[in-house]
Enzyme design. Structure first.
Site, PDB file in Angstrom:
ATOM      1  CG  HIS A  34      11.793  -2.841  -1.092  1.00  0.00           C
ATOM      2  ND1 HIS A  34      11.241  -4.409  -0.718  1.00  0.00           N
ATOM      3  CD2 HIS A  34      11.594  -1.507   0.056  1.00  0.00           C
ATOM      4  CE1 HIS A  34      11.544  -3.838   0.707  1.00  0.00           C
ATOM      5  NE2 HIS A  34      11.179  -2.740   0.930  1.00  0.00           N
ATOM      6  CB  VAL A 173       3.136  -4.962  -4.472  1.00  0.00           C
ATOM      7  CG1 VAL A 173       2.767  -6.388  -5.125  1.00  0.00           C
ATOM      8  CG2 VAL A 173       2.932  -3.761  -5.034  1.00  0.00           C
TER       9      VAL A 173
END
Ligand code: AMP
Length: 281
Positions: A34, A173
């Site tokens: 995020h 990620v």
């Protein structure tokens, strides 16, 4: 940084922001995935808004809505540190007031993959994202490639409904061992956490074969499936080698493809994907 709940206070805070607004929609319990979106939004806009809302309409009746992790206080601290200007954390009643009866449905690209296994999921996603876009009025919106089909679906909605929002997509990620960051990883026990690397291992095995010249989509799917079934704690839901735009399953050669999969590790459902023959945005 302002943290607001109501639509009126969001409008007032949004109107005080000058210049371009980058927007990151999330369900909270924030991690570096995020925060990479927040970083991109921060670098590319005058102001950054983040929404935190665990959207009940995108969860099926037997899914993990109740146990989905939440920590608004920690989330707002992280966002303050990363330079967000505005956080909107509406309640369910604000997002779906009594009598709410509007939905947004995207047809074809919601049918395969996640859509096939999570009926109603994407209608929940597009309805809430349409409302978020309407209320927040961002210039750019930031999404993760982690949810590859979601990007395709929202791109289609933006095009079809003429939203004046530019979509930006950030790469996945991962943890050092390859596991894609996900709020749901917090639900894994230590043995499951170890087993959860199977998604990365399966995708990497198929991508390495593709790099070695293998192109048969069926073969790549078989590699992903057999790697997964070798993991005792994993239960495979699907593997896919699909056209990256239409999301149709490829029957012959995979020159450009989205490799994706969903796997249960214990009772936690995880998804992951990799692209081959396509440069990530
Ligand atoms: P969520 O809170 O799971 O709805 O995710 C909010 C946004 O963060 C979505 O656009 C996701 O695709 C993105 N996201 C989630 N996990 C990752 C990750 N590991 N890497 C990059 N983006 C991510």
């Amino acid at each position: 940084m302002e943290v607001v709940t109501s639509i009126l206070s969001l409008h007032e805070a949004r109107n005080r922001l000058q210049g371009s607004l980058g927007f990151v929609p999330t369900m909270g319990y924030l991690h570096e995935g995020h925060l990479s979106l927040v970083r991109a939004a921060r670098a590319q806009n005058s102001s950054v808004a983040v929404s935190i809302f665990v959207n009940p309409t995108q969860f099926g009746p037997n899914e993990d809505l109740d146990k989905y992790p939440r920590d608004l206080e920690r989330d707002t601290e992280l966002l303050e540190q990363r330079g967000a200007d505005l956080v909107w954390a509406p309640t369910e009643e604000i997002m779906y007031p009594p009598g709410f009866q509007t939905t947004v449905t995207v047809a074809e690209v919601t049918k395969p993959l996640e859509g096939a296994h999570r009926p109603g999921h994407f209608q929940g996603v597009t309805t809430v994202v349409a409302k978020l876009f309407n209320v927040v009025q961002p210039d750019r919106a930031y999404f993760g490639q982690k949810d590859a089909q979601q990007v395709v679906v929202i791109r289609q909605m933006v095009r079809d409904l003429g939203f004046n929002v530019e979509l930006r997509v950030s790469p996945i990620v991962r943890e050092p061992d390859g596991l894609a960051l996900s709020s749901r990883n917090a639900l894994l026990n230590p043995a499951e956490r170890e087993a959860a690397t199977v998604l990365y291992r399966a995708l990497t095995a198929a991508v390495e074969e593709w790099q070695d010249g293998w192109r048969e989509a069926a073969h790549l799917r078989e590699t992903m499936a057999s790697t997964t079934t070798a993991e005792r704690l994993a239960r495979l839901e699907y593997v896919s080698v699909a056209d990256p735009e239409t999301l149709h399953e490829l029957e012959d050669n995979a020159e450009r493809a989205l490799l994706s999969m969903a796997v249960y590790i214990g009772s936690t459902r995880l998804i992951d994907n990799m692209l081959v023959g396509v440069s990530e945005e």
